[in-house]
Design a protein around this motif. Structure first.
Motif, PDB file in Angstrom:
ATOM      1  N   LYS A 152       0.814  -1.218   0.000  1.00 34.28           N
ATOM      2  CA  LYS A 152       0.000   0.000   0.000  1.00 34.28           C
ATOM      3  C   LYS A 152       0.846   1.265   0.000  1.00 34.28           C
ATOM      4  O   LYS A 152       0.575   2.218   0.720  1.00 34.28           O
ATOM      5  N   VAL A 153       1.919   1.244  -0.804  1.00 33.92           N
ATOM      6  CA  VAL A 153       2.723   2.439  -1.003  1.00 33.92           C
ATOM      7  C   VAL A 153       2.663   2.797  -2.481  1.00 33.92           C
ATOM      8  O   VAL A 153       2.677   1.929  -3.351  1.00 33.92           O
ATOM      9  N   PHE A 154       2.570   4.094  -2.753  1.00 31.41           N
ATOM     10  CA  PHE A 154       2.447   4.583  -4.120  1.00 31.41           C
ATOM     11  C   PHE A 154       3.540   5.623  -4.345  1.00 31.41           C
ATOM     12  O   PHE A 154       3.588   6.641  -3.652  1.00 31.41           O
ATOM     13  N   VAL A 155       4.420   5.334  -5.291  1.00 36.46           N
ATOM     14  CA  VAL A 155       5.574   6.189  -5.570  1.00 36.46           C
ATOM     15  C   VAL A 155       5.385   6.864  -6.920  1.00 36.46           C
ATOM     16  O   VAL A 155       5.067   6.193  -7.918  1.00 36.46           O
ATOM     17  N   LYS A 156       5.580   8.180  -6.964  1.00 37.72           N
ATOM     18  CA  LYS A 156       5.399   8.911  -8.208  1.00 37.72           C
ATOM     19  C   LYS A 156       6.549   9.893  -8.423  1.00 37.72           C
ATOM     20  O   LYS A 156       6.975  10.576  -7.488  1.00 37.72           O
ATOM     21  N   GLN A 157       7.033   9.941  -9.649  1.00 41.16           N
ATOM     22  CA  GLN A 157       8.039  10.930 -10.022  1.00 41.16           C
ATOM     23  C   GLN A 157       7.307  12.152 -10.556  1.00 41.16           C
ATOM     24  O   GLN A 157       7.127  12.326 -11.765  1.00 41.16           O
ATOM     25  N   SER A 158       6.864  12.983  -9.639  1.00 41.28           N
ATOM     26  CA  SER A 158       6.083  14.147 -10.026  1.00 41.28           C
ATOM     27  C   SER A 158       6.176  15.222  -8.955  1.00 41.28           C
ATOM     28  O   SER A 158       6.764  15.015  -7.889  1.00 41.28           O
ATOM     29  N   ASP A 159       5.588  16.364  -9.230  1.00 44.34           N
ATOM     30  CA  ASP A 159       5.604  17.521  -8.337  1.00 44.34           C
ATOM     31  C   ASP A 159       4.899  17.170  -7.026  1.00 44.34           C
ATOM     32  O   ASP A 159       3.701  16.901  -7.000  1.00 44.34           O
ATOM     33  N   GLY A 160       5.656  17.192  -5.935  1.00 46.23           N
ATOM     34  CA  GLY A 160       5.090  16.832  -4.648  1.00 46.23           C
ATOM     35  C   GLY A 160       4.076  17.818  -4.120  1.00 46.23           C
ATOM     36  O   GLY A 160       3.144  17.435  -3.406  1.00 46.23           O
ATOM     37  N   TYR A 161       4.236  19.085  -4.454  1.00 47.10           N
ATOM     38  CA  TYR A 161       3.263  20.082  -3.997  1.00 47.10           C
ATOM     39  C   TYR A 161       1.883  19.785  -4.562  1.00 47.10           C
ATOM     40  O   TYR A 161       0.883  19.761  -3.835  1.00 47.10           O
ATOM     41  N   GLN A 162       1.836  19.550  -5.875  1.00 47.16           N
ATOM     42  CA  GLN A 162       0.560  19.214  -6.502  1.00 47.16           C
ATOM     43  C   GLN A 162       0.077  17.848  -6.046  1.00 47.16           C
ATOM     44  O   GLN A 162      -1.132  17.612  -5.896  1.00 47.16           O
ATOM     45  N   GLY A 163       1.015  16.951  -5.782  1.00 44.95           N
ATOM     46  CA  GLY A 163       0.640  15.630  -5.311  1.00 44.95           C
ATOM     47  C   GLY A 163      -0.091  15.671  -3.985  1.00 44.95           C
ATOM     48  O   GLY A 163      -1.081  14.966  -3.785  1.00 44.95           O
ATOM     49  N   VAL A 164       0.397  16.509  -3.083  1.00 44.60           N
ATOM     50  CA  VAL A 164      -0.265  16.660  -1.783  1.00 44.60           C
ATOM     51  C   VAL A 164      -1.696  17.135  -1.968  1.00 44.60           C
ATOM     52  O   VAL A 164      -2.645  16.563  -1.416  1.00 44.60           O
ATOM     53  N   LEU A 165      -1.864  18.175  -2.750  1.00 43.98           N
ATOM     54  CA  LEU A 165      -3.187  18.774  -2.922  1.00 43.98           C
ATOM     55  C   LEU A 165      -4.155  17.828  -3.636  1.00 43.98           C
ATOM     56  O   LEU A 165      -5.366  17.894  -3.418  1.00 43.98           O
ATOM     57  N   GLY A 166      -3.605  16.926  -4.455  1.00 45.28           N
ATOM     58  CA  GLY A 166      -4.461  15.998  -5.174  1.00 45.28           C
ATOM     59  C   GLY A 166      -4.925  14.815  -4.348  1.00 45.28           C
ATOM     60  O   GLY A 166      -5.819  14.080  -4.778  1.00 45.28           O
ATOM     61  N   LEU A 167      -4.338  14.634  -3.168  1.00 43.21           N
ATOM     62  CA  LEU A 167      -4.652  13.445  -2.363  1.00 43.21           C
ATOM     63  C   LEU A 167      -5.501  13.733  -1.131  1.00 43.21           C
ATOM     64  O   LEU A 167      -5.889  12.793  -0.425  1.00 43.21           O
ATOM     65  N   ILE A 168      -5.768  14.974  -0.880  1.00 46.42           N
ATOM     66  CA  ILE A 168      -6.530  15.283   0.334  1.00 46.42           C
ATOM     67  C   ILE A 168      -7.893  15.866  -0.022  1.00 46.42           C
ATOM     68  O   ILE A 168      -8.048  16.519  -1.056  1.00 46.42           O
ATOM     69  N   PRO A 169      -8.873  15.605   0.858  1.00 48.01           N
ATOM     70  CA  PRO A 169      -8.773  14.808   2.079  1.00 48.01           C
ATOM     71  C   PRO A 169      -8.694  13.318   1.775  1.00 48.01           C
ATOM     72  O   PRO A 169      -9.331  12.852   0.826  1.00 48.01           O
ATOM     73  N   PRO A 170      -7.958  12.541   2.566  1.00 44.03           N
ATOM     74  CA  PRO A 170      -7.911  11.100   2.350  1.00 44.03           C
ATOM     75  C   PRO A 170      -9.235  10.465   2.747  1.00 44.03           C
ATOM     76  O   PRO A 170      -9.976  11.022   3.573  1.00 44.03           O
TER      77      PRO A 170
END
Length: 295
Positions: A152-170
């Protein structure tokens, strides 16, 4: 710019503060059975070999984790962090020498040091999920290798700032977000704070940890000011500076902004900070612990 490699700095005094806090936050999250989501915006390689040329070139870990790893006088608040580092190194010794007796091992050697994904991996459970972002082409390969047997780990080579905003709220409505950019660009100071403000507007009950270096005091003051003018509540700021502020180039200290910290974190840091000054600092070393914004 993608020149920054954390391998040069793994296990230094800044890591001791950042990772001891991360360990305490994750330990607190596991006290409830319900799962949570861990999000890491700038993950790095996951695990670092302290014998490699990067760590040996600077030797920063020798003035950080190496000074406290086997200290019997370490405060109880550091136990989750120090126990984790010890267990990883014992496991590393076992992998090197399968016949080694782990129960009688007294080696003081430090072979490995975890990045934030390595810290998180030790705490997350089957019901938890992890999302790791990294842009550096070499570190993303190391990170993917590190995560191969991690469920249950997901690794992405991408912009972490946008990644955070795209995942919340969990989905679980429980989450820990670490934002730990390299600050190669001055824009990172502003962008990191703004990302947390935007994330807070979508998910106000999450715990957010923002690491920063003390290089120019005015940049840190701008971060604090931006937080105080936002809608974000319950922000704890902790800082540990080896030296006084200076106009010369170089990092003199390190700090964290923690949004929605666990209730006991302040008292735990009141133990950790003076201990760090005694073991890692000098007469010029200082620390602060401030409730920047009330609940």
């Amino acid at each position: 710019m993608l020149s920054y490699r954390h391998a040069f700095h793994a296990g230094n005094f800044a890591d001791v503060l950042k990772h001891s806090v991360l360990s305490l936050v994750l330990d607190y999250m596991t006290r409830k059975e319900k799962g949570f989501c861990y999000i890491d915006s700038h993950s790095g390689a996951g695990m670092y070999q302290l014998a490699d040329e990067y760590a040996q070139k600077t030797g920063e870990y020798k003035d950080g984790i190496a000074k406290i790893i086997n200290d019997e006088d370490a405060p109880e608040s550091l136990e989750p962090y120090l126990s984790l580092i010890k267990s990883l190194n014992l496991a590393s010794d076992r992998n090197t020498d399968p016949s080694a007796d782990i129960s009688t091992d007294t080696s003081n050697d430090l072979d490995v040091y975890p990045g934030s994904p390595g810290i998180a991996k030790a705490f997350v459970r089957r019901q938890d999920s992890s999302h790791l972002f990294e842009l550096h082409p070499t570190d993303i390969q190391h990170l993917e290798n590190f995560c191969q047997r991690w469920r249950k780990v997901f690794v992405k080579q991408s912009d972490g700032y946008q990644g955070v905003l795209g995942l919340i709220p969990p989905p679980s409505r429980r989450g820990v977000v670490l934002i730990d950019p390299p600050y190669e660009l001055k824009e990172d100071y502003h962008k990191a704070v703004k990302t947390i403000i935007k994330a807070y507007e979508k998910f106000s009950t999450g715990t957010y940890i923002l690491w920063y270096p003390v290089v120019k005091r005015e940049l840190v003051e701008q971060m604090s000011y931006t937080f105080t003018k936002s809608s974000v509540k319950n922000v704890l700021q902790v800082e540990f500076c080896l030296e006084s502020d200076t106009d010369e180039y170089g990092m003199t200290g390190t700090g964290l902004f923690i949004v929605n910290p666990p209730w006991q974190l302040t008292s735990q840091l009141e133990e950790i900070l003076p201990y760090m000054k005694t073991k890692l600092g000098s007469d010029d070393t200082s620390y602060t612990l401030n409730q920047l914004i009330a609940e």
